[in-house]
Design a protein around this motif. Structure first.
Motif, mmCIF file in Angstrom:
data_model
loop_
_atom_site.group_PDB
_atom_site.id
_atom_site.type_symbol
_atom_site.label_atom_id
_atom_site.label_comp_id
_atom_site.label_asym_id
_atom_site.label_seq_id
_atom_site.Cartn_x
_atom_site.Cartn_y
_atom_site.Cartn_z
ATOM 1 N N THR A 27 7.966 5.834 -5.892
ATOM 2 C CA THR A 27 7.471 5.437 -4.583
ATOM 3 C C THR A 27 6.162 6.154 -4.301
ATOM 4 O OG1 THR A 27 9.741 5.192 -3.781
ATOM 5 C CG2 THR A 27 8.006 5.310 -2.116
ATOM 6 N N ASP A 45 3.813 6.965 -1.221
ATOM 7 C CA ASP A 45 3.844 6.984 0.240
ATOM 8 C C ASP A 45 2.502 7.507 0.756
ATOM 9 O OD1 ASP A 45 4.626 6.862 2.841
ATOM 10 O OD2 ASP A 45 6.075 8.511 2.736
ATOM 11 N N LYS A 47 -1.138 6.057 6.688
ATOM 12 C CA LYS A 47 -0.666 4.675 6.681
ATOM 13 C C LYS A 47 -1.327 3.867 7.799
ATOM 14 C CE LYS A 47 4.097 5.544 5.106
ATOM 15 N NZ LYS A 47 4.213 6.957 5.482
ATOM 16 N N GLN A 92 2.149 -0.575 7.558
ATOM 17 C CA GLN A 92 2.055 -0.420 6.107
ATOM 18 C C GLN A 92 3.297 0.258 5.553
ATOM 19 O OE1 GLN A 92 -1.249 1.939 4.764
ATOM 20 N NE2 GLN A 92 -0.923 1.477 2.605
ATOM 21 N N GLN A 93 3.855 -0.308 4.499
ATOM 22 C CA GLN A 93 5.037 0.250 3.858
ATOM 23 C C GLN A 93 4.647 0.951 2.559
ATOM 24 O OE1 GLN A 93 8.200 0.149 5.194
ATOM 25 N NE2 GLN A 93 7.146 -0.732 6.971
ATOM 26 N N TYR A 146 4.549 1.802 -1.327
ATOM 27 C CA TYR A 146 4.731 0.971 -2.518
ATOM 28 C C TYR A 146 5.862 1.563 -3.353
ATOM 29 C CZ TYR A 146 4.229 -0.646 -7.270
ATOM 30 O OH TYR A 146 4.495 -1.140 -8.527
#
Length: 319
Positions: free
Chosen positions: A121, A123, A127, A131-132, A134
């Motif tokens: 992940t 992070d 952000k 936005q999440q 990836y």
């Protein structure tokens, strides 16, 4: 000292990194032992390999945010996780629910019935709204469905799928050191290619990477743990001309804080916190990453619900 060394092979589209986590890795394990929560030896080895791999991957992608490497499944080790920041500050933990055999490998620890997964992940620190992070996930088996016995094989498979770049990874860890060597083919098309290789024959490029990757694969676990960076690189690649860069320094660091724990306790709601206080006289929370104990007596707990923006009593239950 915990260091990461980067290098390029001159005239070839191949880069490498070597990491040795020493004092920082020993500190991480010592904190767990101090908290009387030491992991079994195979779990310590797995976490050490993950810490070395996480540092290599974080440095490889130059990402402004946390890289989180997780291995999870249906074995006695339900979850192992390492988080590495852009400055190579890292922390690690695992959730162990059953007995781990002293000689257990990755499959027996995590992938008992073929349900194990590896997740990486990314992070971002800054952000954008909505936005999440990836996340990429791969199973703990190869293309032919055979279980992968080593973390290095899983991550080689992941990087080939996600980056389309051939990678060779050698990892090792014990209670003194967590170390890793990464060799990766560089893209040879576009603005990022190395000077002088754009028109080389493709077969020659393949042979160059395969030769260097083969040399890397001859590095034994014992050598990786016992030898310093200069000795390893000289022994493996003495025939290759390489450019080396100033080493980067890694350190153990946990992002837990009393404020964060306080917010988590607030999230339980006043009713549940008061119930805990009636049963135990205090709310005690231990950080799963560093083992630090946080103690909130009735006065401390009451103050959490007097702050501006407090949640209504009993709302927002999270566990």
């Amino acid at each position: 000292m915990s260091e990461l060394h980067k290098f390029l092979f001159e005239g070839l589209p191949v880069r490498g990194m070597l990491v040795r986590l020493t004092d920082s890795w020993q500190e991480l394990l010592a904190r767990r032992e101090k908290a009387s929560d030491a992991f079994p030896a195979p779990v310590r080895t797995l976490l050490g390999e993950m810490a070395a791999a996480g540092a290599l991957m974080q440095s490889n992608i130059k990402f402004n945010g946390a890289l989180v490497l997780q291995v999870f499944g249906d074995g006695p080790v339900r979850l192992a996780v390492v988080e590495v920041q852009p400055d190579l500050a890292y922390r690690a933990t695992a959730k162990v629910v059953g007995a781990v055999d002293a000689s257990a490998r990755l499959e027996a620890m995590v992938n008992l019935h073929g349900k194990g997964r590896c997740a990486i992940t990314l992070d971002p620190k800054d952000k954008r709204p909505g936005q999440q992070p990836y996340q990429g996930v791969v199973p703990l088996h190869g293309d032919k469905r055979e279980p992968l016995q080593q973390l290095s094989q899983v991550l080689e498979h992941y990087m080939l799928q996600s980056e389309q770049l051939d990678t060779r990874l050698v990892l090792a860890a014990d209670d003194r050191i967590a170390a890793g060597l990464l060799i990766q083919r560089l893209p040879v098309e576009g603005a990022g290619n190395l000077a002088g290789v754009r028109n080389e024959d493709r077969i020659g490029l393949d042979e160059a990477f395969n030769r260097i990757a083969h040399l890397a694969s001859t590095l034994t676990r014992e050598e990786l743990l016992a030898l310093d960076a200069d000795t390893i690189l000289r022994r493996l690649f003495w025939e290759q001309r390489m450019t080396r860069f100033e080493p980067l320094h890694a350190r153990f660091a946990c992002t837990c804080s009393r404020e964060r724990v306080g917010r988590m306790i607030q999230g339980l709601g006043r009713v549940e916190v008061e119930q805990i206080l009636r049963e135990r006289d205090a709310v005690e929370v231990a950080c799963e990453f560093c083992g630090l104990q946080y103690h909130f007596d009735p006065v401390d707990a009451a103050q959490l619900f007097l702050q501006p923006g407090q949640q209504p009593p009993g709302s927002g239950h999270t566990h």
